[in-house]
Design a protein around this motif. Structure first.
Motif, PDB file in Angstrom:
ATOM      1  N   ASP A  67      25.473  27.519  47.553  1.00 53.15           N
ATOM      2  CA  ASP A  67      26.620  28.585  47.428  1.00 53.15           C
ATOM      3  C   ASP A  67      27.918  27.815  46.752  1.00 53.15           C
ATOM      4  OD1 ASP A  67      25.239  30.644  48.848  1.00 53.15           O
ATOM      5  OD2 ASP A  67      25.797  29.626  50.814  1.00 53.15           O
ATOM      6  N   LEU A  68      28.040  26.192  46.778  1.00 60.04           N
ATOM      7  CA  LEU A  68      29.111  25.748  46.242  1.00 60.04           C
ATOM      8  C   LEU A  68      29.137  26.032  44.581  1.00 60.04           C
ATOM      9  CD1 LEU A  68      29.564  24.646  48.999  1.00 60.04           C
ATOM     10  CD2 LEU A  68      29.550  22.358  47.819  1.00 60.04           C
ATOM     11  N   PHE A  69      28.135  26.426  44.181  1.00 59.26           N
ATOM     12  CA  PHE A  69      28.129  26.467  42.687  1.00 59.26           C
ATOM     13  C   PHE A  69      28.759  27.945  42.379  1.00 59.26           C
ATOM     14  CE2 PHE A  69      24.706  23.584  43.027  1.00 59.26           C
ATOM     15  CZ  PHE A  69      24.405  23.126  41.533  1.00 59.26           C
ATOM     16  N   GLU A  70      29.005  28.804  43.187  1.00 59.56           N
ATOM     17  CA  GLU A  70      29.479  29.977  43.076  1.00 59.56           C
ATOM     18  C   GLU A  70      28.988  30.869  41.872  1.00 59.56           C
ATOM     19  OE1 GLU A  70      33.791  29.127  42.458  1.00 59.56           O
ATOM     20  OE2 GLU A  70      34.132  28.705  44.584  1.00 59.56           O
ATOM     21  N   GLY A  71      27.467  30.703  41.623  1.00 58.00           N
ATOM     22  CA  GLY A  71      26.711  31.397  40.504  1.00 58.00           C
ATOM     23  C   GLY A  71      27.006  30.564  39.315  1.00 58.00           C
ATOM     24  N   ARG A  72      27.604  29.465  39.230  1.00 52.26           N
ATOM     25  CA  ARG A  72      27.689  28.890  37.881  1.00 52.26           C
ATOM     26  C   ARG A  72      26.553  27.902  37.830  1.00 52.26           C
ATOM     27  NH1 ARG A  72      32.904  29.275  39.963  1.00 52.26           N
ATOM     28  NH2 ARG A  72      33.923  31.016  39.014  1.00 52.26           N
ATOM     29  N   ARG A  73      26.280  27.230  36.554  1.00 57.27           N
ATOM     30  CA  ARG A  73      25.204  26.301  36.478  1.00 57.27           C
ATOM     31  C   ARG A  73      25.533  24.866  36.813  1.00 57.27           C
ATOM     32  NH1 ARG A  73      21.444  26.909  32.427  1.00 57.27           N
ATOM     33  NH2 ARG A  73      20.485  25.113  33.517  1.00 57.27           N
ATOM     34  N   GLN A  74      26.669  24.554  36.630  1.00 48.53           N
ATOM     35  CA  GLN A  74      27.060  23.141  36.879  1.00 48.53           C
ATOM     36  C   GLN A  74      28.181  23.192  37.971  1.00 48.53           C
ATOM     37  OE1 GLN A  74      26.488  20.748  32.862  1.00 48.53           O
ATOM     38  NE2 GLN A  74      28.323  22.167  32.964  1.00 48.53           N
ATOM     39  N   SER A 164      30.161  13.402  42.281  1.00 46.08           N
ATOM     40  CA  SER A 164      28.760  13.656  41.998  1.00 46.08           C
ATOM     41  C   SER A 164      28.734  14.924  41.374  1.00 46.08           C
ATOM     42  CB  SER A 164      28.185  13.956  43.445  1.00 46.08           C
ATOM     43  OG  SER A 164      27.826  12.776  44.191  1.00 46.08           O
ATOM     44  N   VAL A 165      27.860  15.145  40.388  1.00 48.35           N
ATOM     45  CA  VAL A 165      27.492  16.049  39.547  1.00 48.35           C
ATOM     46  C   VAL A 165      26.250  16.707  39.764  1.00 48.35           C
ATOM     47  CG1 VAL A 165      27.391  16.919  37.188  1.00 48.35           C
ATOM     48  CG2 VAL A 165      28.941  15.164  37.709  1.00 48.35           C
ATOM     49  N   PHE A 166      26.231  18.010  39.785  1.00 44.14           N
ATOM     50  CA  PHE A 166      24.938  18.766  39.893  1.00 44.14           C
ATOM     51  C   PHE A 166      24.526  19.713  38.842  1.00 44.14           C
ATOM     52  CE2 PHE A 166      26.683  17.281  44.220  1.00 44.14           C
ATOM     53  CZ  PHE A 166      25.355  16.717  44.628  1.00 44.14           C
ATOM     54  N   LEU A 167      23.507  20.297  38.644  1.00 48.24           N
ATOM     55  CA  LEU A 167      22.955  21.079  37.762  1.00 48.24           C
ATOM     56  C   LEU A 167      21.731  22.032  38.563  1.00 48.24           C
ATOM     57  CD1 LEU A 167      22.810  22.386  34.694  1.00 48.24           C
ATOM     58  CD2 LEU A 167      20.815  20.880  34.379  1.00 48.24           C
ATOM     59  N   ARG A 168      22.106  23.211  38.360  1.00 49.27           N
ATOM     60  CA  ARG A 168      21.316  24.163  38.979  1.00 49.27           C
ATOM     61  C   ARG A 168      20.524  25.119  38.000  1.00 49.27           C
ATOM     62  NH1 ARG A 168      21.670  29.883  39.670  1.00 49.27           N
ATOM     63  NH2 ARG A 168      23.473  29.960  38.548  1.00 49.27           N
ATOM     64  N   ASP A 169      19.106  25.037  38.475  1.00 50.27           N
ATOM     65  CA  ASP A 169      18.150  25.692  37.503  1.00 50.27           C
ATOM     66  C   ASP A 169      17.651  26.930  38.475  1.00 50.27           C
ATOM     67  OD1 ASP A 169      16.308  26.742  35.626  1.00 50.27           O
ATOM     68  OD2 ASP A 169      15.039  24.970  35.819  1.00 50.27           O
ATOM     69  N   GLY A 170      17.933  28.070  38.485  1.00 52.20           N
ATOM     70  CA  GLY A 170      17.690  29.033  39.443  1.00 52.20           C
ATOM     71  C   GLY A 170      18.340  28.603  40.702  1.00 52.20           C
ATOM     72  N   ASN A 171      17.520  28.439  41.826  1.00 50.72           N
ATOM     73  CA  ASN A 171      17.738  28.145  43.005  1.00 50.72           C
ATOM     74  C   ASN A 171      17.570  26.646  43.141  1.00 50.72           C
ATOM     75  OD1 ASN A 171      18.737  30.540  43.923  1.00 50.72           O
ATOM     76  ND2 ASN A 171      16.962  31.076  44.736  1.00 50.72           N
ATOM     77  N   ASP A 172      17.084  25.982  42.268  1.00 53.25           N
ATOM     78  CA  ASP A 172      16.834  24.590  42.328  1.00 53.25           C
ATOM     79  C   ASP A 172      17.841  23.895  41.860  1.00 53.25           C
ATOM     80  OD1 ASP A 172      14.158  25.058  43.208  1.00 53.25           O
ATOM     81  OD2 ASP A 172      13.437  24.916  41.159  1.00 53.25           O
TER      82      ASP A 172
END
Length: 229
Positions: A67-74, A164-172
């Motif tokens: 949820d923290l991504f707010e729908g964005r990729r990064q 910290s930096v995170f990347l989202r691929d779908g729900n992963d």
């Protein structure tokens, strides 16, 4: 009576000043090119899958890391030092928030920036009000979660600041980068935050892997109230 004077730089002629400046600019350009090369290397770092579920408290109540991504990729998480028993947040971390960019510019590059601390949400909001921050950055409480420990923001020696930096691929979700200590000193502009992400500034001049999202520079950026949805 003391005759000590405040030390000042040497006073020289305009020609000597211009010559010294030109010599320094050569070194500054070398540093810029070295930083660009380092950013390109960062965009090629491998990543680690986040397999554990984490729960945070935010403005809308209980939320997940996804949820923290707010729908964005990064997603960029600033680990703000604020232990549950503290009366106020870290002064150094407060400096960092004072300098943070308006999030609309990061959103335009599919990137979300949030703050995360261990203190309860109510304490975070009280401190936000005290600081008079108007920047609409989300601040989440990880109170009761293993998030801070698992990502190096809380250790046996206490709280630690970092990013910290995170990347989202779908729900992963994948962790792509981390820096702490003096690694956060130069952060503040939207460029320095984007440089931490796997996609970077997403401009055509960057040395990025093939297929990375990119556009021409100076054509995507707007005033923060002009991006629309």
């Amino acid at each position: 009576m003391s005759t000590n004077k405040q030390p000042l730089p040497e006073v020289v002629s305009s020609e000597a000043w211009k010559s010294a400046l030109d010599q320094l600019l050569i070194k500054e350009k070398e540093l810029t090119r070295a930083r660009d090369a380092l950013n390109a290397e960062r965009r090629r770092l491998p990543m680690m899958k986040v397999a554990k579920d984490y729960i945070f408290q935010g403005e809308l109540g209980q939320v997940s890391l996804l949820d923290l991504f707010e729908g964005r990729r990064q997603l960029i998480v600033y680990h703000f030092m604020f232990a549950p028993e503290w009366k106020a947040g870290c002064d150094g971390c407060s400096w960092a928030v004072d300098a943070m960019t308006h999030p609309a510019h990061l959103h335009a590059r599919d990137t979300t920036l949030v703050l995360v601390s261990r203190a309860p949400r109510e304490k975070l909001m009280q401190y936000w009000s005290r600081m008079g921050w108007s920047n609409p950055l989300p601040w989440y409480s990880s109170y009761g979660s293993d998030f801070n420990v698992d990502f190096g923001a809380t250790t046996d020696h206490g709280e630690r600041h970092g990013v910290s930096v995170f990347l989202r691929d779908g729900n992963d979700i994948y962790r792509t980068y981390y820096t702490g200590a003096r690694g956060v000193e130069y952060l503040g502009s939207l460029w320095t935050y984007l440089d931490l992400t796997p996609f970077g500034r997403q401009e055509t001049w960057e040395d990025s892997p093939e297929g990375w999202p990119q556009t021409e520079p100076y054509v995507w950026n707007r005033r923060h109230d002009e991006y629309g949805d």
